[in-house]
Design a protein around this motif. Structure first.
Motif, PDB file in Angstrom:
ATOM      1  N   GLU A  28       0.565  -1.194  -0.117  1.00 12.14           N
ATOM      2  CA  GLU A  28       0.182   0.134   0.078  1.00 12.14           C
ATOM      3  C   GLU A  28       0.836   1.326  -0.061  1.00 12.14           C
ATOM      4  O   GLU A  28       0.568   2.179  -0.560  1.00 12.14           O
ATOM      5  CB  GLU A  28      -0.948  -0.079   1.299  1.00 12.14           C
ATOM      6  CG  GLU A  28      -1.684   0.974   1.297  1.00 12.14           C
ATOM      7  CD  GLU A  28      -2.956   0.987   2.592  1.00 12.14           C
ATOM      8  OE1 GLU A  28      -2.728   0.077   3.124  1.00 12.14           O
ATOM      9  OE2 GLU A  28      -3.378   2.136   2.846  1.00 12.14           O
ATOM     10  N   TRP A  44      -0.923  -4.922  -9.076  1.00 14.31           N
ATOM     11  CA  TRP A  44      -0.441  -5.242  -7.799  1.00 14.31           C
ATOM     12  C   TRP A  44       0.456  -6.338  -7.878  1.00 14.31           C
ATOM     13  O   TRP A  44       0.071  -7.220  -8.685  1.00 14.31           O
ATOM     14  CB  TRP A  44      -1.585  -5.507  -6.867  1.00 14.31           C
ATOM     15  CG  TRP A  44      -1.333  -5.410  -5.333  1.00 14.31           C
ATOM     16  CD1 TRP A  44      -0.683  -6.036  -4.543  1.00 14.31           C
ATOM     17  CD2 TRP A  44      -1.623  -4.253  -4.462  1.00 14.31           C
ATOM     18  NE1 TRP A  44      -0.572  -5.863  -3.408  1.00 14.31           N
ATOM     19  CE2 TRP A  44      -0.849  -4.521  -3.135  1.00 14.31           C
ATOM     20  CE3 TRP A  44      -2.029  -3.102  -4.698  1.00 14.31           C
ATOM     21  CZ2 TRP A  44      -1.117  -3.726  -2.082  1.00 14.31           C
ATOM     22  CZ3 TRP A  44      -2.055  -2.231  -3.590  1.00 14.31           C
ATOM     23  CH2 TRP A  44      -1.644  -2.500  -2.298  1.00 14.31           C
ATOM     24  N   ILE A  93      -5.218  -3.577  -0.870  1.00 15.79           N
ATOM     25  CA  ILE A  93      -5.701  -3.261  -2.176  1.00 15.79           C
ATOM     26  C   ILE A  93      -7.233  -2.517  -1.987  1.00 15.79           C
ATOM     27  O   ILE A  93      -7.478  -1.527  -2.606  1.00 15.79           O
ATOM     28  CB  ILE A  93      -5.757  -4.551  -2.990  1.00 15.79           C
ATOM     29  CG1 ILE A  93      -4.392  -5.206  -3.269  1.00 15.79           C
ATOM     30  CG2 ILE A  93      -6.609  -4.343  -4.289  1.00 15.79           C
ATOM     31  CD1 ILE A  93      -4.425  -6.790  -3.945  1.00 15.79           C
ATOM     32  N   VAL A 107      -4.719  -6.815 -10.151  1.00 17.82           N
ATOM     33  CA  VAL A 107      -4.244  -7.572  -9.327  1.00 17.82           C
ATOM     34  C   VAL A 107      -3.529  -8.764 -10.142  1.00 17.82           C
ATOM     35  O   VAL A 107      -4.448  -9.570 -10.840  1.00 17.82           O
ATOM     36  CB  VAL A 107      -5.204  -7.944  -8.176  1.00 17.82           C
ATOM     37  CG1 VAL A 107      -4.446  -9.173  -7.321  1.00 17.82           C
ATOM     38  CG2 VAL A 107      -5.808  -6.895  -7.415  1.00 17.82           C
ATOM     39  N   ALA A 130     -11.112  -4.017  -6.784  1.00 19.96           N
ATOM     40  CA  ALA A 130      -9.951  -4.152  -8.072  1.00 19.96           C
ATOM     41  C   ALA A 130     -10.784  -3.960  -9.357  1.00 19.96           C
ATOM     42  O   ALA A 130     -11.867  -4.633  -9.518  1.00 19.96           O
ATOM     43  CB  ALA A 130      -8.824  -5.197  -7.930  1.00 19.96           C
TER      44      ALA A 130
END
Lengths: 434, 444
Positions: A28, A44, A93, A107, A130
């Protein structure tokens, strides 16, 4: 001013610059800094299944090669997927996406090659809000030995199967990340498409040993006297990535399949090149790891300036524009005849063109009195080596011999019309076809 | 009360101790390894490179720079030393801006040459600081050669001869070997006793016996040397000093610049070297610059260099002139001394402006006076005490391309012989080439 906003498989971002799944997007903290710096989106860093996370080596994870003044040209890594617990990543996330709704947040995932494993993780990702998932079929080290990453990416059937599982079990767009460690990039790309992928992203890193420690007799990066192949990235891999992106973009089977371009993108120009060759957006890692997140500001300002100069108001105005000009060798115009020409005012008389041509090519440059270097048109095959080794930009250029004039090397008149190998008299197949 | 730059007369200790250290430290600090790699990367590895042609010793410059660039300064040093065993000194004192760097394609194109001199120093220092000598001696030839003068020409000649298996006795008139390297170069160009260290390093080749305090015409005669040795090389330099022939030249504190430079180099403590408050240096060459700059660095208040012709005729390079100016030396051109004024000691010099005419340089009626409590004459050196039988060409020993004199078995090179340009590097080339010729003739 040009509009840099991008939409990729329905995911909107204020610019086409995403951070690739990698160390910069593992937490993060980093991702918030990235968004503050101006990145349009992030993928991510790859999540694994629930349970004890993977562990990384505790020695060096990266190896590198450098150019002059230690400019980083290529980087390789032996880092694995995230080594933080799944629930921590998911929580973070969700928090980031909540605070940056206008940015793309995709992701990356890598779980064992079983449908149950994918089925289990997908709802967790959906819960975060996401925008999509990227299937990591590329990681060439560590995870491949466990039957994941490039072990999947090197088998088109597995790609197709896992992609299909994901499409059947989530509403999120599915991007399939491809490994370049294969013989033909079209097979995995086609497999992804067959499996229902919304897009492919490429390239992942290339199997590599950056150097050898000549004292320890060990590859680098070295862990306690041993090394293993790592994934190569950075400016050095860009030409390989460009070709693979272009191949997918122009392949009839995959034509129109959205591509997220990855591989050594360091400047606005690199990004523009990927976009013209068929990428819908780009992902960046090494440039950020080398210089920090602020590089995105140069990429955005440079791309915007270039678009303004060219009169492009949006990315779609030029995206894919170079794809039709990627062709096979056999279709290149053999009647396009050029000769090297040295601009004597610009020439600094270093003689590198002469050494290159005389020693390794066609003896087509004369070294005259007073270190004056001149091209011999009757020897020049227009190979371009002199242009490439000349230290002065635009000092040597290739000048076309117009149709109707004689090519002094061959003694033949240069034809006006286009003519390629498929119709050339020296081509046995061409004769057979007559 | 300690002296300062304002103290009248010729006195020592004008500066604080640390100021001497700062003023006389390396003029150009050496590269570290990273700086060297970056500087080396600028080299284009030119074909038939102009820098090599411009180097009197023809060092393969692109090759040694490439060897630095690839992390092997030891290999680079060997490339240098093969052509120029005094590559370490030449890296410090060569007027590279008039030689290799002047013709570097990047100087021509961008006004910023590859820093060849500093790169050469990086390579040679790397090897010399380890004390390693890169060459081994060939089996003995049984030949004995006398080399007279242990300056650049003599040292280069002796080394090459010894390397080829000959035994060399290297004579020098002074107390230390090195010649102008030891006695004639500004201190800040060769710090840390480099000249002596270089001689010690060079003689590691073996087969060289140094005998100092022995001069031709004093302890030695050419006739005896010719009898005793298989060959003789003369690298005796120019030990005579040209006189001003100006009224008042005999006043005290009027010196030859070369003596001042030598004394400064040999002084263990720069705080004890006396210098005037108002120093005037007459001349326009490197020696004049070295004397002027060092006077300033010793704490003189005003230092003026006066040269009789215009700036273009000065033999000191533009780089040297700029260096002098940057240290606060005032340069007056187009003026010649009329008389030196003073009551016992010099107090002032009167100059007349000059004019270039068809008959040569003439004095005009425009005159001026400079206050001076110390005057250095730097208007050239000349050959002194030439042994009988040696043929001269002009005011130097006549030699052919290989350094052969008119006398059988006698070679000469360096400043004493015709054909050079009074540069260290040229003397090295001449000594080396004479050694090759001596060896070849002795092996016939």
């Amino acid at each position: 001013m040009a509009d840099l906003s991008a939409e990729f498989v329905g995911i909107k971002s204020p610019n086409p610059f995403w951070l690739a799944s990698a160390p910069p997007t593992d937490k993060e903290y980093n991702v918030r800094r990235a968004f503050e710096a101006g990145w349009g989106g992030v993928v991510w860093k790859t999540l694994g299944e629930e349970g004890p996370p993977v562990v990384n080596v505790n020695g060096p994870r990266y190896g590198a090669i450098w150019g002059a003044d230690r400019r980083l040209l290529g980087l390789n890594n032996i880092e694995l997927i995230t080594d933080r617990p799944l629930e921590v990543n998911l929580r973070e996330i969700k928090a980031v996406k909540r605070d940056y709704p206008d940015r793309a947040l995709v992701v990356s995932l890598m779980v064992p090659c079983e449908e149950a494993a994918w089925k289990a993780i997908l709802p967790h990702v959906e819960d975060t809000g996401a925008d999509g998932i990227e299937l990591n079929f590329g990681c060439p080290h560590g995870m491949a030995e466990r039957g994941m990453g490039s072990a999947v990416g090197q088998v088109p059937e597995y790609i197709e199967m896992v992609t299909r599982w994901c499409k059947q079990n989530t509403r999120m767009p599915v991007i399939v990340k491809l490994t370049p460690n294969i013989t033909n990039i079209l097979y995995p790309a086609e497999a992804a498409k067959r499996g229902g992928a919304d897009a492919v992203s490429l390239i992942n890193t290339i199997n590599s040993i950056t150097s050898v420690d000549l004292d320890a007799m060990s590859p680098e990066p070295m862990i306690d006297g041993k090394g293993t192949h790592g994934g190569y990235c950075g400016p050095a891999v860009k030409p390989i990535a460009l070709n693979m992106v272009a191949e997918i973009a122009r392949n009839p089977e995959t034509y129109g399949l959205p591509i997220s371009g990855i591989g050594g993108i360091t400047t606005w120009r690199d990004a523009a090149e990927f976009l013209t060759l068929g990428a819908g957006n780009v992902q960046v890692c090494t440039a950020a790891m080398t210089y920090g997140f602020r590089v995105v500001q140069e990429m955005a300002s440079g791309l915007s300036e270039w678009m303004d100069e060219k009169g492009y108001s949006s990315i779609s105005d030029f995206a894919g524009r170079a794809v039709p000009n990627v062709t096979d060798w056999q279709y290149l115009n053999l009647n396009y005849v050029t000769k090297a020409k040295i601009d004597q005012d610009a020439c600094i008389q270093c003689g590198r063109c002469y050494a290159a041509c005389e020693d390794t090519s066609h003896q087509a440059i004369a070294m005259n009195e007073g270190r004056v270097f001149e091209v011999k048109d009757d020897e020049c095959v227009a190979c371009n080596l002199c242009v490439n080794v000349c230290p002065v930009e635009d000092c040597i250029t290739m000048v076309r011999v117009p149709g109707g004039q004689m090519d002094e090397r061959t003694g033949q008149t240069v034809p006006d019309e286009y003519g390629n190998w498929t119709t050339h008299p020296n081509n046995p197949s061409a004769r057979a076809a007559e | 009360m300690a002296n300062s730059h304002l103290t009248p007369g010729v006195v020592s200790g004008r500066l604080k101790a640390e100021a001497y250290h700062d003023n006389f430290s390396d003029k150009e600090p050496p590269f570290d390894a990273h700086e060297a790699a970056v500087a080396a990367d600028r080299c284009y590895f030119c074909y038939d490179a102009p820098c090599v042609t411009a180097c009197p010793t023809s060092i393969d410059i692109p090759m040694f720079i490439r060897e630095i660039q690839t992390g092997k300064p030891e290999a680079a040093a060997k490339t240098i030393f093969e052509q120029n065993i005094l590559g370490g000194m030449c890296a410090r004192v060569c007027p590279t801006e008039q030689l290799c760097e002047e013709v570097c394609v990047r100087e021509v194109a961008e006004g910023k040459p590859v820093e060849i001199g500093r790169l050469q120093r990086f390579a040679t220092d790397t090897v010399m600081s380890k004390g390693a000598h890169p060459f081994t001696r060939a089996p003995s030839t049984g030949k004995q050669i006398a080399v007279v003068g242990a300056g650049p020409a003599g040292l280069a000649c002796a080394h090459r001869l010894a390397m080829k298996g000959n035994d060399v006795v290297l004579y020098d008139a002074r107390q230390k070997p090195g010649g102008l390297n030891e006695y004639g170069i500004a201190a800040y160009k060769t710090v840390d006793d480099f000249a002596q260290k270089e001689v010690e390093w060079l003689t590691q080749i073996g087969g060289i016996t140094i005998e100092t305090g022995k001069a031709l015409g004093r302890e030695l005669t050419l006739e005896a040397l010719r009898d005793q040795y298989d060959a003789v090389f003369l690298g005796i330099g120019l030990t005579g000093v040209n006189a001003l022939r100006t009224e008042g030249e005999d006043k005290s504190h009027v010196h030859d610049a070369v003596d001042f430079i030598a004394a400064l180099r040999q002084s263990g403590d720069l705080g004890k070297v006396a210098v005037g408050r108002d120093v005037v240096v007459i001349g326009g060459g490197m020696t004049a610059v070295d004397a002027a700059v060092q006077s300033k660095l010793l704490g003189a208040e005003h230092v003026t260099m006066v040269y009789r012709r215009d700036r273009d005729h000065m033999s000191a390079s533009e780089h040297e002139q700029d260096h002098a100016a940057s240290k606060g030396v005032r340069i007056i051109t187009g003026a010649a001394p009329l008389r030196i004024v003073g009551n016992g000691a010099v107090q002032a010099i009167e100059f007349a402006y000059t004019k270039e005419t068809a008959e040569g340089l003439t004095l005009t009626n425009e005159t001026f006076r400079l206050r001076a409590d110390q005057v250095f004459k730097a208007i050239g050196q000349s050959l002194e005490g030439t042994p009988e039988g040696l043929q001269l060409s002009g005011r130097k020993i006549a030699v052919n391309g290989q350094g052969r004199t008119n006398l059988d078995g006698v070679w000469a090179g360096g400043d004493c012989a015709i054909g050079g340009n009074d540069l260290t590097v040229t003397a090295v080339a001449e000594g080396r080439d004479a050694a090759e010729d001596i060896h070849a003739s002795l092996m016939r």
